[in-house]
Design an enzyme around this catalytic site. Structure first.
Site, PDB file in Angstrom:
ATOM      1  N   THR B  34      82.313  82.107  40.569  1.00 25.47           N
ATOM      2  CA  THR B  34      83.112  81.097  39.536  1.00 25.47           C
ATOM      3  C   THR B  34      84.517  81.996  40.037  1.00 25.47           C
ATOM      4  OG1 THR B  34      81.277  81.006  38.072  1.00 25.47           O
ATOM      5  CG2 THR B  34      83.710  80.537  37.632  1.00 25.47           C
ATOM      6  N   LEU B  35      85.897  80.781  39.821  1.00 24.93           N
ATOM      7  CA  LEU B  35      87.013  81.893  40.955  1.00 24.93           C
ATOM      8  C   LEU B  35      87.794  82.052  39.114  1.00 24.93           C
ATOM      9  CD1 LEU B  35      87.590  79.307  43.635  1.00 24.93           C
ATOM     10  CD2 LEU B  35      86.868  82.124  43.871  1.00 24.93           C
TER      11      LEU B  35
END
Lengths: 241, 224
Positions: B34-35
């Protein structure tokens, strides 16, 4: 960031125990396990536009944990004759990205038939940094001169956003000179004023940031080419601008 | 050249290749699925008025809590006819990617040269699908997008969140503005708002004392 804070804390109780287990992260990392740490350019980098070109400057310290693995590195990397980039973050990541950009830009130049635009180089950097944002820790400043728009500076912070700026700073040391830059930057400076601004700024950042230091390397890029300058560590111009 | 770079990383995004970095202890920043947003923009507030739409977005880019970049652009006129504005709060690099994707699609449309051009409503729908698809891959575009436009004299205003939730309304606000500007907008919006009134309304929203907690400089753009 977190590794930077971890470097500074030595626990007196076990500071002499060297741990050679590079794969595991111990609860009490004694900080001397620099062989297991990634090479990081904790850094101060700066690029400023002046009337007629850009000046690019950087410190020269590269650290692996608390050990300074290179005290005279060159963080200003050419991707083309008149386009340079300053690298901060992971040394490996930024070297790999700038090598790719140099390669692609070289091919583009052959097709384009003339020196590439700075914006082209900046966009190539963005393509690489953004598409691989999961895996890269790279804060890059792209600066150069082209005949369409003259001197330009582009900031590419971690994450891969691209912004054209009048000046840009980056690296861990840049946090200490935000006030300095806000107070002393003026648009439309002359080359000499710009040089003074860059050297003073870098010098003050290097004075306060543990991961920045060594010598100041500068490149002055304009229509006639690139002039590389270097200021030795004991001749840093600390003091008021 | 571009395809090679895009091809390799798109496969990685979709999880089709191994990630050798995950095997090495390279630190927490190295392999995250997940960024997290890095350089972020603040609120976007938009309002429909009689004959058009007005969008306001501040121009300060935050790096965590550091007000790092001023004068950044967070709204862009897109489309073959340049009659749609795409503005977004949230991560700046994801927003720039959204604009690039939309403009690439506009170039394809232009090349087709059949007179058809994606309407603002269609663009909103397309962007929402894109946001939803990314969130379903657990790799969201970390933005709240506002799509505003005017087609055949009819104004359109819609918003999409990073989870792919979309809605259309007479006025929208994203970010902290959703909490602070919406009550003001609900009180003062009327269907017969003029452009000047709309501008005053948006200025009041952006300059409201509560929003001034994070200093910003508003930039207004008109879509007619």
């Amino acid at each position: 960031m977190s590794s930077f804070a971890g470097r500074e804390l030595l626990n007196p109780a076990n500071v002499m125990e060297a741990s050679y287990d590079a794969g595991t992260t111990l609860q009490q990392d004694n900080g001397l396990n620099f062989l297991g740490k990634e090479v990081d350019t904790g850094t101060t980098i700066m690029a400023v536009q002046y009337d007629g070109g850009v000046i690019v400057g950087a410190d020269s310290r590269v650290s692996t944990g608390v050990y300074i693995s290179n005290r005279a590195s060159d963080k200003i990397t050419a991707v083309d004759d008149r386009i340079y980039c300053c690298r901060s973050g992971s040394a490996a990541d930024t070297q790999a990205v700038s090598d790719y950009v140099r390669y692609f830009l070289d091919q583009h130049r052959m097709e384009y038939g003339q020196p590439p635009k700075v914006a082209t180089a900046a966009n190539l950097f963005q393509m690489l940094c953004y598409q691989n944002k999961n895996m890269l820790t790279a804060g890059i400043i792209v600066a150069g001169w082209d005949k369409e728009k003259g001197g330009q500076v582009f900031a590419l912070p971690i994450g891969g956003a691209l912004m054209e700026r009048e000046y840009a700073t980056g690296g861990s040391g840049s946090t200490y000179i935000y006030g300095f830059c806000d107070a002393f930057f003026k648009p439309g400076m002359t080359k000499q004023q710009c040089e003074d601004f860059v050297t003073k700024g870098l010098c003050h950042a290097m004075a306060r940031d543990g991961s920045s230091g060594g010598i100041i390397r500068m490149a002055i890029i304009d229509e006639s080419g690139v002039e590389r300058k270097f200021i030795a560590g004991d001749k840093l111009p600390y003091g008021p601008l | 050249m571009a395809n090679r770079v895009h091809g390799a990383t798109w496969a990685e995004h979709a999880g089709l290749t191994d990630e050798p970095y995950a095997a090495k202890e390279a630190g927490p920043e190295a392999s995250q699925r997940t960024l997290y947003p890095m350089v972020t923009g603040g609120s976007v507030v938009a309002v429909k008025y009689a004959g058009g739409v007005l969008v306001a977005a501040d121009t300060l880019g935050f790096y965590g809590s550091l007000a790092r970049y001023d004068k950044i652009r967070r709204m862009e006129a897109v489309g073959v006819r340049k009659d749609t504005l795409v503005a977004a709060g949230g991560d700046l690099s994801d927003y720039q990617y959204i604009v690039k994707t939309v403009e690439a699609r506009a170039v394809e449309e232009y090349a087709l040269d059949d007179g058809a051009a994606m309407s603002p409503a269609a663009l909103h729908s397309w962007l929402t699908r894109m946001m939803y698809q990314r969130r379903s891959k657990m790799d969201p575009l970390w933005n709240s997008v506002v799509v505003a436009g005017c087609r055949d004299g009819k104004p359109y205003l819609g918003a999409s969140t990073m989870l792919g939730v979309a809605f259309e309304d007479n006025f929208v606000a994203s970010g902290i503005g959703a909490h602070l500007a919406l009550p003001l907008l609900r009180k003062r919006w009327t269907p017969t708002l003029t452009e000047a009134d709309a501008k005053t309304l948006l200025e009041d929203c952006m300059n409201s004392p509560a929003l001034c907690k994070t200093p910003h400089s508003p930039e207004l753009s008109v879509s007619q």
